[in-house]
Design a protein around this motif. Structure first.
Motif, PDB file in Angstrom:
ATOM      1  N   THR A 254       0.805  -1.142   0.215  1.00 16.49           N
ATOM      2  CA  THR A 254       0.018  -0.069  -0.045  1.00 16.49           C
ATOM      3  C   THR A 254       0.820   1.346   0.083  1.00 16.49           C
ATOM      4  OG1 THR A 254      -1.741   1.207   1.255  1.00 16.49           O
ATOM      5  CG2 THR A 254      -0.422  -0.104   2.479  1.00 16.49           C
ATOM      6  N   SER A 255       0.785   2.024  -1.050  1.00 19.35           N
ATOM      7  CA  SER A 255       2.033   3.090  -1.077  1.00 19.35           C
ATOM      8  C   SER A 255       1.381   3.978  -2.222  1.00 19.35           C
ATOM      9  CB  SER A 255       3.263   2.437  -1.666  1.00 19.35           C
ATOM     10  OG  SER A 255       3.075   2.046  -3.142  1.00 19.35           O
ATOM     11  N   PRO A 256       2.158   5.465  -2.486  1.00 20.94           N
ATOM     12  CA  PRO A 256       1.829   6.268  -3.483  1.00 20.94           C
ATOM     13  C   PRO A 256       1.845   5.277  -4.888  1.00 20.94           C
ATOM     14  CG  PRO A 256       3.113   7.340  -2.036  1.00 20.94           C
ATOM     15  CD  PRO A 256       3.015   5.780  -1.735  1.00 20.94           C
ATOM     16  N   PHE A 257       2.354   4.507  -5.098  1.00 16.21           N
ATOM     17  CA  PHE A 257       2.525   3.634  -6.329  1.00 16.21           C
ATOM     18  C   PHE A 257       1.211   2.939  -6.556  1.00 16.21           C
ATOM     19  CE2 PHE A 257       3.557  -0.590  -8.435  1.00 16.21           C
ATOM     20  CZ  PHE A 257       3.738  -0.126  -9.758  1.00 16.21           C
ATOM     21  N   THR A 258       0.814   1.981  -5.398  1.00 17.49           N
ATOM     22  CA  THR A 258      -0.546   1.376  -5.870  1.00 17.49           C
ATOM     23  C   THR A 258      -1.514   2.325  -5.896  1.00 17.49           C
ATOM     24  OG1 THR A 258      -0.788   1.251  -3.377  1.00 17.49           O
ATOM     25  CG2 THR A 258       0.377  -0.457  -4.615  1.00 17.49           C
ATOM     26  N   ARG A 259      -1.715   3.571  -5.320  1.00 21.40           N
ATOM     27  CA  ARG A 259      -2.756   4.537  -5.593  1.00 21.40           C
ATOM     28  C   ARG A 259      -2.550   5.152  -6.894  1.00 21.40           C
ATOM     29  NH1 ARG A 259      -1.667   6.071   0.314  1.00 21.40           N
ATOM     30  NH2 ARG A 259      -0.672   8.200  -0.626  1.00 21.40           N
ATOM     31  N   VAL A 260      -1.521   5.508  -7.313  1.00 22.88           N
ATOM     32  CA  VAL A 260      -1.621   6.198  -8.639  1.00 22.88           C
ATOM     33  C   VAL A 260      -1.442   5.100  -9.476  1.00 22.88           C
ATOM     34  CG1 VAL A 260      -0.024   7.721 -10.316  1.00 22.88           C
ATOM     35  CG2 VAL A 260      -0.195   8.055  -7.414  1.00 22.88           C
ATOM     36  N   HIS A 261      -0.725   3.984  -9.758  1.00 26.24           N
ATOM     37  CA  HIS A 261      -0.710   3.083 -10.770  1.00 26.24           C
ATOM     38  C   HIS A 261      -0.631   3.682 -12.005  1.00 26.24           C
ATOM     39  CE1 HIS A 261      -0.197  -1.241 -11.368  1.00 26.24           C
ATOM     40  NE2 HIS A 261      -1.355  -0.893 -12.409  1.00 26.24           N
ATOM     41  N   PRO A 262       0.361   4.305 -12.623  1.00 28.70           N
ATOM     42  CA  PRO A 262       0.250   5.165 -13.803  1.00 28.70           C
ATOM     43  C   PRO A 262       0.757   4.033 -14.775  1.00 28.70           C
ATOM     44  CG  PRO A 262       2.336   5.681 -12.612  1.00 28.70           C
ATOM     45  CD  PRO A 262       1.503   4.959 -11.579  1.00 28.70           C
ATOM     46  N   LEU A 263      -0.469   3.264 -15.478  1.00 28.92           N
ATOM     47  CA  LEU A 263      -0.060   2.261 -16.352  1.00 28.92           C
ATOM     48  C   LEU A 263       0.464   2.672 -17.599  1.00 28.92           C
ATOM     49  CD1 LEU A 263      -0.792  -0.815 -16.898  1.00 28.92           C
ATOM     50  CD2 LEU A 263      -2.932  -0.135 -17.911  1.00 28.92           C
ATOM     51  N   PRO A 264       0.427   3.805 -18.409  1.00 32.95           N
ATOM     52  CA  PRO A 264       1.210   3.946 -19.464  1.00 32.95           C
ATOM     53  C   PRO A 264       2.717   4.076 -18.963  1.00 32.95           C
ATOM     54  CG  PRO A 264      -0.580   5.553 -19.426  1.00 32.95           C
ATOM     55  CD  PRO A 264      -0.780   4.695 -18.108  1.00 32.95           C
ATOM     56  N   LEU A 265       3.144   4.506 -17.898  1.00 33.78           N
ATOM     57  CA  LEU A 265       4.609   4.674 -17.700  1.00 33.78           C
ATOM     58  C   LEU A 265       4.982   3.303 -17.413  1.00 33.78           C
ATOM     59  CD1 LEU A 265       5.001   7.928 -15.543  1.00 33.78           C
ATOM     60  CD2 LEU A 265       5.119   7.737 -18.013  1.00 33.78           C
ATOM     61  N   ILE A 266       4.299   2.528 -16.665  1.00 34.11           N
ATOM     62  CA  ILE A 266       4.404   1.167 -16.318  1.00 34.11           C
ATOM     63  C   ILE A 266       4.715   0.194 -17.313  1.00 34.11           C
ATOM     64  CG2 ILE A 266       3.857  -1.242 -15.064  1.00 34.11           C
ATOM     65  CD1 ILE A 266       2.237   0.784 -13.141  1.00 34.11           C
ATOM     66  N   GLU A 267       3.988   0.464 -18.594  1.00 37.38           N
ATOM     67  CA  GLU A 267       4.128  -0.158 -19.721  1.00 37.38           C
ATOM     68  C   GLU A 267       5.571  -0.041 -20.503  1.00 37.38           C
ATOM     69  OE1 GLU A 267       0.632   0.784 -21.815  1.00 37.38           O
ATOM     70  OE2 GLU A 267      -0.549  -0.863 -20.893  1.00 37.38           O
ATOM     71  N   VAL A 268       5.830   1.323 -20.361  1.00 38.15           N
ATOM     72  CA  VAL A 268       7.473   1.737 -20.936  1.00 38.15           C
ATOM     73  C   VAL A 268       8.497   1.468 -20.052  1.00 38.15           C
ATOM     74  CG1 VAL A 268       8.554   3.719 -21.780  1.00 38.15           C
ATOM     75  CG2 VAL A 268       6.099   3.349 -22.553  1.00 38.15           C
ATOM     76  N   TYR A 269       8.524   1.856 -18.788  1.00 37.98           N
ATOM     77  CA  TYR A 269       9.534   1.621 -17.856  1.00 37.98           C
ATOM     78  C   TYR A 269       9.504   0.640 -16.934  1.00 37.98           C
ATOM     79  CZ  TYR A 269       9.873   6.436 -19.651  1.00 37.98           C
ATOM     80  OH  TYR A 269       9.816   7.554 -20.682  1.00 37.98           O
ATOM     81  N   GLY A 270       8.510  -0.214 -16.884  1.00 41.00           N
ATOM     82  CA  GLY A 270       8.398  -1.261 -15.733  1.00 41.00           C
ATOM     83  C   GLY A 270       8.033  -0.579 -14.462  1.00 41.00           C
ATOM     84  N   ALA A 271       7.262  -1.397 -13.568  1.00 38.20           N
ATOM     85  CA  ALA A 271       6.926  -1.068 -12.179  1.00 38.20           C
ATOM     86  C   ALA A 271       7.853  -1.060 -11.356  1.00 38.20           C
ATOM     87  CB  ALA A 271       5.854  -2.344 -11.720  1.00 38.20           C
ATOM     88  N   GLY A 272       9.017  -0.300 -11.613  1.00 40.82           N
ATOM     89  CA  GLY A 272      10.117  -0.057 -10.791  1.00 40.82           C
ATOM     90  C   GLY A 272      10.320   1.238 -10.116  1.00 40.82           C
ATOM     91  N   LEU A 273      11.785   1.470 -10.178  1.00 37.41           N
ATOM     92  CA  LEU A 273      12.088   2.514  -9.334  1.00 37.41           C
ATOM     93  C   LEU A 273      11.602   3.857  -9.969  1.00 37.41           C
ATOM     94  CD1 LEU A 273      13.712   3.980  -6.927  1.00 37.41           C
ATOM     95  CD2 LEU A 273      15.986   3.566  -8.581  1.00 37.41           C
ATOM     96  N   LEU A 274      11.689   4.137 -11.317  1.00 36.40           N
ATOM     97  CA  LEU A 274      11.272   5.563 -11.849  1.00 36.40           C
ATOM     98  C   LEU A 274       9.991   5.661 -11.656  1.00 36.40           C
ATOM     99  CD1 LEU A 274      12.754   7.539 -14.099  1.00 36.40           C
ATOM    100  CD2 LEU A 274      11.022   6.431 -15.546  1.00 36.40           C
ATOM    101  N   VAL A 275       9.062   4.801 -11.688  1.00 37.08           N
ATOM    102  CA  VAL A 275       7.775   4.681 -11.792  1.00 37.08           C
ATOM    103  C   VAL A 275       7.253   5.224 -10.219  1.00 37.08           C
ATOM    104  CG1 VAL A 275       5.340   4.130 -12.398  1.00 37.08           C
ATOM    105  CG2 VAL A 275       7.260   3.787 -13.846  1.00 37.08           C
TER     106      VAL A 275
END
Length: 389
Positions: A254-275
Motif C-alpha cells: 500500500t503506497s503512492p505507487f499502488t494508489r497512482v498506478h500510472p499504467l502508461p509509464l509502467i508499460e514503458v519503464y516497468g513497475a520499478g524505481l522510476l515510476v
C-alpha cells in the motif's frame, strides 16, 4: 535515547542464489494500547503527540473510528476540512523526501531553503483549515472557526504553494505534470529537459539504465471490507498480524505507487524505481488539486457505516499508504485500540521492499548501497533506517 517511533535495520547479504534481505523492526506496533482506559476525548487529544509522523492522518483515522463506535457523524464541512488537512500533510511529507533526501541521492546538498518555505506554507494552510484546533474532535460539527466554503485566505496560500511546486519541484505547473503521467513521450521530455532536483534524479535513472530497478510481483492491498478488517484486528493474534500483516496468505503493498498506478509509464519503464518516484510527484500534484477544489474531497477517511455498537474502524490514505485504526469502547472508556500502519505492509519480512532489494543485480558494494537507498527512499518508511550491505 532510542527513537520513540522505532527504526528499521535492513541487511543485504550476498549468497549463491543472489542477494538475501532481512528486515528487523523496532517499531512499537502495540503502542496504541496506551490508550486503554482513557476516554475518547483524552485519546484524541493525546494520539497526535504519541504519533507525530502523519499526525493529522492518525487523528483522522482516530476520529473516524470513535465516531463509528458511537454512531456520531461529523458534518460534511468538517469531513471536507479533514480531508484537505490530510492532503496538505501528505504534500508536506512527500516534499520532505523530494527536497531533502532526493538531492543527496544525486550527491548534492539538501534543498533546505525550499523545504523551509514549503513547511511554512504547510503550517499556514493547516492553520487556516483548523483555526480552533478542534477539527479532529469526535463528532465535530460546524462550529466556531469552521465556516462553509473555502477557508478564508486559503486561496492565496494555495497560489503560493502552486508557484513553489511549479518552480522548485516539478518545473512545470502541477496540472501539466498530471497530463504527463499518461504520456510517456512527454514524460521523458520532461525528465531530459527540466532542471529541478526531481527531474534530474529521474533523468539519471534513464541515463544509467536503472529505471526498472526493483520490479516485484507483490500485489497491491485490495479494498478490505470493514467486517474483515475489524475481525482481523480483533483476533487473538492481532499483535502478530499488526507486526507483519498479510492478506489471504500474501504480503501486500500500500503506497503512492499502488494508489497512482500510472499504467502508461509502467508499460514503458516497468513497475520499478522510476515510476515509484514519479508516483510521489504525482501525489503532490493531486494533493494540490484536491485542496484547490474546496472543502469536500475524497482522499481522507474512507466512509464507514453508521455503527454505534462500541466498535469502530477508521481508515485514512496517509502519505505512505493505508492507515487503519480499530477501537472498542465500553462505558465511555477505551477497552481496545489497534493501529495498522502502511510501513508494516511495505516493510514486511517477505514484502515489497525485501523482494525489490533481492532483485538488485550483482555489483560493487558502493553501487549496491546506492541502488538500495534509492529503492528504500522510493517506497519510503516513516522512520529512520540503517542499511547494511
Amino acid at each position: 535515547m532510542s527513537d520513540p517511533g522505532g527504526s528499521l535495520e535492513i541487511q543485504l547479504t550476498p549468497s549463491s542464489d543472489g542477494l538475501v534481505c532481512t528486515i528487523v523492526s523496532t517499531r512499537p506496533v502495540a503502542a496504541a494500547s496506551a490508550f486503554v482506559g482513557r476516554s475518547p476525548e483524552e485519546t484524541t487529544a493525546r494520539l497526535p503527540l504519541l504519533f507525530s509522523i502523519c499526525a493529522r492522518a492518525q487523528a483522522g483515522a482516530c476520529a473516524a473510528a470513535f465516531e463509528q463506535a458511537s454512531g456520531r457523524v461529523a458534518s460534511p464541512i468538517i469531513r471536507g476540512r479533514r480531508e484537505a488537512a490530510i492532503a496538505a500533510e501528505t504534500i508536506r511529507e512527500h516534499l520532505w523526501r523530494i527536497l531533502l533526501d532526493w538531492p543527496t541521492l544525486l550527491g548534492e546538498p539538501p534543498c533546505r531553503d525550499d523545504m523551509a518555505s514549503a513547511l511554512a506554507l504547510s503550517n499556514r494552510i493547516l492553520s487556516r483549515l483548523d483555526p480552533a484546533g478542534d477539527l479532529f474532535g469526535v463528532g465535530a460539527r460546524t462550529a466556531a472557526g469552521h465556516t462553509p466554503g473555502q477557508a478564508p485566505g486559503l486561496d492565496v496560500l494555495l497560489a503560493d504553494l502552486h508557484d513553489l511546486l511549479t518552480h522548485k519541484v516539478l518545473g512545470v505547473p502541477p496540472e501539466h505534470w498530471l497530463s504527463l503521467i499518461g504520456d510517456p513521450s512527454g514524460f521523458e521530455r520532461w525528465c531530459r529537459n527540466t532542471e529541478t532536483v526531481a527531474a534530474r534524479l529521474l533523468r539519471s535513472l534513464l541515463e544509467s539504465g536503472e529505471a526498472s530497478l526493483g520490479k516485484t510481483t507483490i500485489p497491491a492491498l485490495p479494498r478490505l471490507s470493514e467486517k474483515d478488517l475489524i475481525a482481523r484486528l480483533s483476533a487473538p493474534d492481532w499483535a502478530e498480524f499488526v507486526a507483519a500483516p498479510t492478506w489471504q496468505g500474501q504480503p501486500r503493498e500500500t503506497s503512492p505507487f499502488t494508489r497512482v498506478h500510472p499504467l502508461p509509464l509502467i508499460e514503458v519503464y516497468g513497475a520499478g524505481l522510476l515510476v515509484r518516484l514519479a508516483a510521489q510527484l504525482t501525489e503532490v500534484a493531486t494533493g494540490l488539486r484536491l485542496l484547490s477544489r474546496g472543502p469536500v474531497g475524497n482522499a481522507g477517511a474512507q466512509p464507514t457505516s453508521a455503527g454505534g455498537n462500541g466498535i469502530g474502524l477508521g481508515r485514512v490514505f496517509a502519505a505512505r499508504g493505508l492507515l487503519a485504526h480499530v477501537v472498542r469502547v465500553e462505558d465511555g472508556r477505551v477497552r481496545e485500540y489497534r493501529i495498522l500502519a502502511p510501513t508494516e505492509w511495505n516493510f514486511h519480512p517477505r514484502g515489497v521492499v525485501v523482494r525489490a532489494l533481492e532483485s538488485l543485480p550483482p555489483g560493487p558494494e558502493e553501487q549496491l548501497r546506492r541502488q538500495a537507498e534509492l529503492l528504500i527512499t522510493a517506497i519510503d518508511p516513516c522512520v529512520a533506517f540503517k542499511l547494511t550491505c
